[in-house]
Design an enzyme around this catalytic site. Structure first.
Site, PDB file in Angstrom:
ATOM      1  N   GLU A  58       0.775  -1.037  -0.049  1.00 49.92           N
ATOM      2  CA  GLU A  58      -0.038   0.050  -0.108  1.00 49.92           C
ATOM      3  C   GLU A  58       0.700   1.213  -0.034  1.00 49.92           C
ATOM      4  O   GLU A  58       0.600   2.277  -0.752  1.00 49.92           O
ATOM      5  CB  GLU A  58      -1.008  -0.064   1.215  1.00 49.92           C
ATOM      6  CG  GLU A  58      -2.130   0.932   1.150  1.00 49.92           C
ATOM      7  CD  GLU A  58      -2.807   0.861   2.540  1.00 49.92           C
ATOM      8  OE1 GLU A  58      -3.416  -0.272   2.674  1.00 49.92           O
ATOM      9  OE2 GLU A  58      -2.740   1.764   3.242  1.00 49.92           O
ATOM     10  N   ASP A  59       1.752   1.273   0.640  1.00 44.46           N
ATOM     11  CA  ASP A  59       2.683   2.443   0.907  1.00 44.46           C
ATOM     12  C   ASP A  59       4.128   2.651   0.321  1.00 44.46           C
ATOM     13  O   ASP A  59       4.648   3.707   0.523  1.00 44.46           O
ATOM     14  CB  ASP A  59       2.794   2.813   2.616  1.00 44.46           C
ATOM     15  CG  ASP A  59       1.364   2.911   3.097  1.00 44.46           C
ATOM     16  OD1 ASP A  59       0.466   3.318   2.369  1.00 44.46           O
ATOM     17  OD2 ASP A  59       1.220   2.540   4.411  1.00 44.46           O
TER      18      ASP A  59
HETATM   19  N1  LIG Z   1      -3.133   5.932  14.691  1.00 43.90           N
HETATM   20  C1  LIG Z   1      -2.017   6.200  14.116  1.00 43.90           C
HETATM   21  N2  LIG Z   1      -1.944   5.896  12.702  1.00 43.90           N
HETATM   22  C2  LIG Z   1      -0.992   6.318  11.847  1.00 43.90           C
HETATM   23  C3  LIG Z   1       0.048   7.163  12.351  1.00 43.90           C
HETATM   24  N3  LIG Z   1       0.799   7.150  11.318  1.00 43.90           N
HETATM   25  C4  LIG Z   1       0.369   6.831  10.236  1.00 43.90           C
HETATM   26  N4  LIG Z   1      -0.793   6.335  10.476  1.00 43.90           N
HETATM   27  C5  LIG Z   1      -1.782   5.642   9.563  1.00 43.90           C
HETATM   28  O1  LIG Z   1      -2.860   6.642   9.369  1.00 43.90           O
HETATM   29  C6  LIG Z   1      -3.997   5.807   9.077  1.00 43.90           C
HETATM   30  C7  LIG Z   1      -5.058   6.967   9.556  1.00 43.90           C
HETATM   31  O2  LIG Z   1      -4.983   8.186   9.029  1.00 43.90           O
HETATM   32  P1  LIG Z   1      -6.319   8.669   8.139  1.00 43.90           P
HETATM   33  O3  LIG Z   1      -5.978  10.261   7.983  1.00 43.90           O
HETATM   34  O4  LIG Z   1      -7.568   8.519   8.995  1.00 43.90           O
HETATM   35  O5  LIG Z   1      -6.477   7.849   7.026  1.00 43.90           O
HETATM   36  P2  LIG Z   1      -5.658   7.555   5.739  1.00 43.90           P
HETATM   37  O6  LIG Z   1      -4.100   7.781   6.005  1.00 43.90           O
HETATM   38  O7  LIG Z   1      -5.858   5.855   5.431  1.00 43.90           O
HETATM   39  O8  LIG Z   1      -6.067   8.358   4.476  1.00 43.90           O
HETATM   40  C8  LIG Z   1      -4.090   4.530   9.448  1.00 43.90           C
HETATM   41  O9  LIG Z   1      -4.363   3.973   8.485  1.00 43.90           O
HETATM   42  P3  LIG Z   1      -5.520   2.530   8.769  1.00 43.90           P
HETATM   43  O10 LIG Z   1      -6.211   2.554   7.554  1.00 43.90           O
HETATM   44  O11 LIG Z   1      -6.070   2.571   9.820  1.00 43.90           O
HETATM   45  O12 LIG Z   1      -4.564   1.479   8.767  1.00 43.90           O
HETATM   46  P4  LIG Z   1      -3.464   0.865   7.791  1.00 43.90           P
HETATM   47  O13 LIG Z   1      -4.075  -0.419   7.288  1.00 43.90           O
HETATM   48  O14 LIG Z   1      -3.103   2.131   6.561  1.00 43.90           O
HETATM   49  O15 LIG Z   1      -2.326   0.749   8.878  1.00 43.90           O
HETATM   50  C9  LIG Z   1      -2.453   4.355   9.951  1.00 43.90           C
HETATM   51  O16 LIG Z   1      -1.840   3.500   9.238  1.00 43.90           O
HETATM   52  C10 LIG Z   1       0.338   7.323  13.867  1.00 43.90           C
HETATM   53  O17 LIG Z   1       1.196   7.809  14.207  1.00 43.90           O
HETATM   54  N5  LIG Z   1      -0.779   6.847  14.644  1.00 43.90           N
END
Ligand SMILES: Nc1nc2c(ncn2[C@@H]2O[C@H](COP(=O)(O)OP(=O)(O)O)[C@@H](OP(=O)(O)OP(=O)(O)O)[C@H]2O)c(=O)[nH]1
Length: 181
Positions: A58-59
């Site tokens: 994904e990233d």
């Molecule tokens: N809590 C937290 N999240 C962080 C941090 N740095 C990066 N993230 C990522 O940010 C996502 C949530 O941010 P949002 O602004 O709500 O959404 P988005 O990046 O997906 O568009 C989480 O994705 P997700 O969809 O919930 O999960 P994933 O599958 O991408 O990991 C998480 O992976 C951090 O310091 N704390």
């Protein structure tokens, strides 16, 4: 070298230029924490490796072919199951899609997705304690939308059966947002 050792090195390199949102913390601390949560939960090497690699498709520049060649089809399938496919879609569409996909996902995918969200919500809880409500500001959506997402995650992840990590996630979600709305 086991696939877990290989995944540690692969993730460190793949995420080498990335930081956690709004911080200076190297991004790879997140997949490492996810791998540790899965290891402590007693998951097999393939699931731990998939946890370490869960954000590479994904990233980062990583391709599905690379993951298949280095880690095998089972690990690839778990990582694909934990990835948001459509980067161009809105936040709501992407998260709704994740909730839907998880409703029919395998136990291995559910475990990795659960460990992922568990580490994220723990980070949020710590940040709320330190920074207060402005901890939400780094995200594309605020507290209410995040509550909808995390409440939905607990429901979707538990579609078939309960597993230990899901109880931990549910407890964290309650600690952050209060009882279900
Ligand atoms: N809590 C937290 N999240 C962080 C941090 N740095 C990066 N993230 C990522 O940010 C996502 C949530 O941010 P949002 O602004 O709500 O959404 P988005 O990046 O997906 O568009 C989480 O994705 P997700 O969809 O919930 O999960 P994933 O599958 O991408 O990991 C998480 O992976 C951090 O310091 N704390």
């Amino acid at each position: 070298m086991t696939i877990v050792d290989q995944a540690i090195e692969f993730a460190a390199y793949a995420h080498r230029n990335q930081k956690r949102k709004g911080t200076d913390i190297p991004y790879v601390s997140h997949p490492y924490a996810v791998g540790m949560i899965l290891r402590q939960a007693g998951c097999p090497d393939e699931v731990v490796a998939a946890g370490l690699l869960h954000d590479t498709l994904e990233d980062t520049e990583t391709t599905a072919e690379q993951l298949r060649d280095l880690f095998g089809p089972a690990v690839l399938e778990i990582v694909v199951g934990c990835s948001e496919p459509d980067k161009g879609a809105s936040w709501e569409e992407r998260k709704r899609h994740t909730l839907e996909e998880l409703r029919s996902a395998s136990l291995a995918i559910l475990q990795v997705a659960c460990a992922d969200k568990l580490h994220n919500i723990r980070s949020i809880r710590r940040d709320l304690a330190v920074h207060g409500e402005q901890a939400w500001d780094r995200f594309k959506r605020g507290r209410d939308s995040q509550q909808w997402y995390y409440t939905g995650l607990v429901e979707s992840l538990g579609h078939e059966s309960r597993f230990a990590l899901l109880d931990e996630l549910e407890a964290e979600v309650k600690a952050v947002f209060g009882s279900p709305v």
